[in-house]
Design an enzyme around this catalytic site. Structure first.
Site, mmCIF file in Angstrom:
data_model
loop_
_atom_site.group_PDB
_atom_site.id
_atom_site.type_symbol
_atom_site.label_atom_id
_atom_site.label_comp_id
_atom_site.label_asym_id
_atom_site.label_seq_id
_atom_site.Cartn_x
_atom_site.Cartn_y
_atom_site.Cartn_z
ATOM 1 N N GLY A 144 -7.070 6.603 -15.484
ATOM 2 C CA GLY A 144 -6.117 7.025 -16.643
ATOM 3 C C GLY A 144 -5.221 6.199 -17.177
ATOM 4 N NE ARG A 159 -10.612 14.564 -19.580
ATOM 5 C CZ ARG A 159 -9.628 14.522 -18.420
ATOM 6 N NH1 ARG A 159 -8.989 15.244 -18.671
ATOM 7 N NH2 ARG A 159 -9.614 13.509 -17.511
ATOM 8 C CE LYS A 187 4.672 3.536 -5.182
ATOM 9 N NZ LYS A 187 5.088 4.762 -4.780
ATOM 10 N N GLY A 214 -9.041 10.735 -11.364
ATOM 11 C CA GLY A 214 -9.213 11.194 -9.764
ATOM 12 C C GLY A 214 -10.684 11.111 -9.227
HETATM 13 P P1 ADP Z 1 -4.948 3.986 -13.370
HETATM 14 O O1 ADP Z 1 -4.310 4.717 -13.561
HETATM 15 O O2 ADP Z 1 -5.360 3.105 -13.967
HETATM 16 O O3 ADP Z 1 -5.492 3.812 -12.040
HETATM 17 P P2 ADP Z 1 -2.650 3.329 -11.746
HETATM 18 O O4 ADP Z 1 -1.898 3.923 -12.188
HETATM 19 O O5 ADP Z 1 -2.647 2.432 -10.530
HETATM 20 O O6 ADP Z 1 -3.240 3.071 -12.715
HETATM 21 O O7 ADP Z 1 -1.178 2.108 -12.324
HETATM 22 C C1 ADP Z 1 -0.895 2.227 -13.313
HETATM 23 C C2 ADP Z 1 1.068 2.353 -13.704
HETATM 24 O O8 ADP Z 1 1.354 0.722 -12.614
HETATM 25 C C3 ADP Z 1 1.482 1.993 -14.447
HETATM 26 O O9 ADP Z 1 2.472 2.912 -14.625
HETATM 27 C C4 ADP Z 1 1.715 0.542 -15.173
HETATM 28 O O10 ADP Z 1 2.756 0.814 -15.642
HETATM 29 C C5 ADP Z 1 1.947 0.605 -13.660
HETATM 30 N N1 ADP Z 1 2.470 -1.265 -12.891
HETATM 31 C C6 ADP Z 1 1.842 -2.150 -13.401
HETATM 32 N N2 ADP Z 1 2.086 -3.820 -12.962
HETATM 33 C C7 ADP Z 1 3.141 -3.299 -12.103
HETATM 34 C C8 ADP Z 1 4.486 -4.126 -11.349
HETATM 35 N N3 ADP Z 1 4.630 -4.709 -11.447
HETATM 36 N N4 ADP Z 1 5.659 -2.916 -11.041
HETATM 37 C C9 ADP Z 1 6.090 -1.453 -11.207
HETATM 38 N N5 ADP Z 1 4.873 -0.891 -11.721
HETATM 39 C C10 ADP Z 1 3.464 -1.578 -12.166
HETATM 40 MG MG MG Z 2 -2.363 6.032 -12.883
#
Ligand code: ADP
Ligand code: MG
Length: 397
Positions: free
Chosen positions: A354, A38, A200, A377
């Protein structure tokens, strides 16, 4: 292209006091800065201002102070020191943000020099966007520059406040981030392949919805795939699932179909009998997940299918890991997708979020990507099609 606000290029900064909101929210342990991404990202704007003889006043938040006064472990002093090291510039630090000491330091600042103020969140009024805070900060500058992309989605005192009192423009990082992340909706080189994973459906529904408006192919992975499986009528065992979101997942599949967007779901999965470091995986097809197993990653056939789609892309946007990549045995799918993106040298690849950024860094593939967003975010809100309050407050170009 897509950026419609004035930037530092559009204003005269020679000899002026330029108040810059940067995002110096870096990891610090025992007074030592860890990842400096950053700080590096803020350098182009800071250097430009110094080269153009401005008096540069930097402010940022760091961590999550309680807001009841100074907390030494969340001081920006080590960041100011790191900035001096990394930039070779004359950087001063003042352990005050809104008081007489800060005012005196600002008044003493010479052209071509840089002053870092203390953590803006040591005072509760910052997060509440209190007008007193905004006025005080605005009094430090002749102009305001917003370059803190990572907090541009928060209508807080140091982000949007000064724009009400002094001319406000964007820094180079903010401009590049917004341009890149909105450009995929304006005029992407095609085929445009969007990859969305993570945990999710509920937290990514806005992202999915908006991406379907623009992408040619939408690849789904991660925990959210299992809610899509439910929508297709598969059983998903003990996988992460959101029964209340099955209808929304169905809607997304229908919308994709109507718009001619190819929506790809995993055809096989790595499943385990529990969620843990000691869990071992086995491969099963998507319509055959046993009742006592949970999906942890995409399987090898899916990796190949996704890699093929990615290989043909001219634009890739990726948010969200394909599996529980924090555990090495379930990181393979995420790595395969990261490698497929890295191998497609001719495409513009944009990574946001993230955990996705952490994954790409973990695999050492960051420098193979065209753009890695510095805002979690904020980048998600842009990809959801939302306007960022910090950007809205700036002067129109
Ligand atoms: P980002 O930060 O890139 O936007 P998210 O926060 O939406 O991504 O998702 C990241 C999380 O999703 C990770 O901690 C990962 O472990 C979890 N994840 C990925 N696949 C699965 C799964 N099949 N079951 C449970 N958690 C999962
Ligand atoms: Mg995340």
């Amino acid at each position: 292209m897509a950026f419609t606000k004035k930037t530092v290029r559009d204003i005269d900064v020679d000899g002026k006091r330029v108040l810059v909101r940067v995002d110096f929210n870096v990891p610090i342990a025992d007074g030592v800065v860890g990842d400096t991404t950053r700080i590096s990202a803020a350098l182009p704007t800071i250097k430009y201002l110094v080269e153009h003889n401005a008096r540069v006043i930097l402010m940022s938040h760091l961590g999550r102070p309680t807001g009841d006064g100074p907390q030494p472990e969340l001081s920006l002093a080590p960041v100011a020191k790191k900035l001096a090291e990394m930039s070779g510039l004359d950087v001063q630090f003042v352990d005050d943000t809104y008081g007489d000491k800060a005012t005196a330091a600002v008044n003493a600042l010479q052209p071509g020099h840089v002053l870092v103020l203390e953590n803006v969140r040591f005072d509760k009024r910052e997060k509440k966007n209190d007008p007193e805070i905004a006025k005080k900060l605005a009094s430090y500058g002749d102009v305001f520059v917003l370059d803190a992309f990572g907090t541009a989605h928060r209508a807080q005192g140091s982000v949007v406040g000064p724009a009400a009192y002094i001319p406000a423009v964007a820094g180079f990082l903010l401009e590049k981030e917004v341009d890149t992340l909105t450009g995929i909706f304006a005029d992407p080189a095609r085929p445009f392949v969007a990859i969305v994973g993570g945990s999710k459906v509920s937290s990514k529904i806005g992202v999915l919805d908006h991406l379907i408006d623009s992408a040619d192919t939408l690849i789904i992975g991660g925990g959210m795939a299992y809610t899509f499986f439910l929508a297709k009528g598969y059983t998903v065992g003990t996988s992460l699932q959101e029964p209340d979101w099955v209808d929304r997942a169905k809607e997304m599949m229908e919308k994709a179909e109507k718009k001619g967007v190819k929506l790809l779901l995993p055809i096989d999965n790595i499943v385990a009998d529990h969620f843990g470091e000691d869990a071992t995986g086995e491969t099963v097809d998507s319509d055959k997940i046993p009742a006592d197993r949970m999906g942890m990653d995409i399987g090898p056939k899916t990796e190949a299918l996704y890699a093929e789609a990615i290989a043909g892309a001219k634009t890739v946007f990726w948010n969200g890991p394909m599996g529980v990549f924090e555990m090495d045995q379930f990181a393979h799918g995420t790595k395969a997708v990261a490698e497929a993106v890295a191998d497609n040298a001719g495409c513009t690849s944009i990574i946001g979020g993230g955990d996705s950024v952490a994954a790409v860094n973990k695999f050492g593939l960051a420098d193979k990507m065209s753009w890695i967003s510095t805002g979690g975010g904020a980048s998600m809100e842009l990809v959801e099609g939302k306007a960022l309050p910090g950007v809205e407050a700036l002067l129109d170009a």
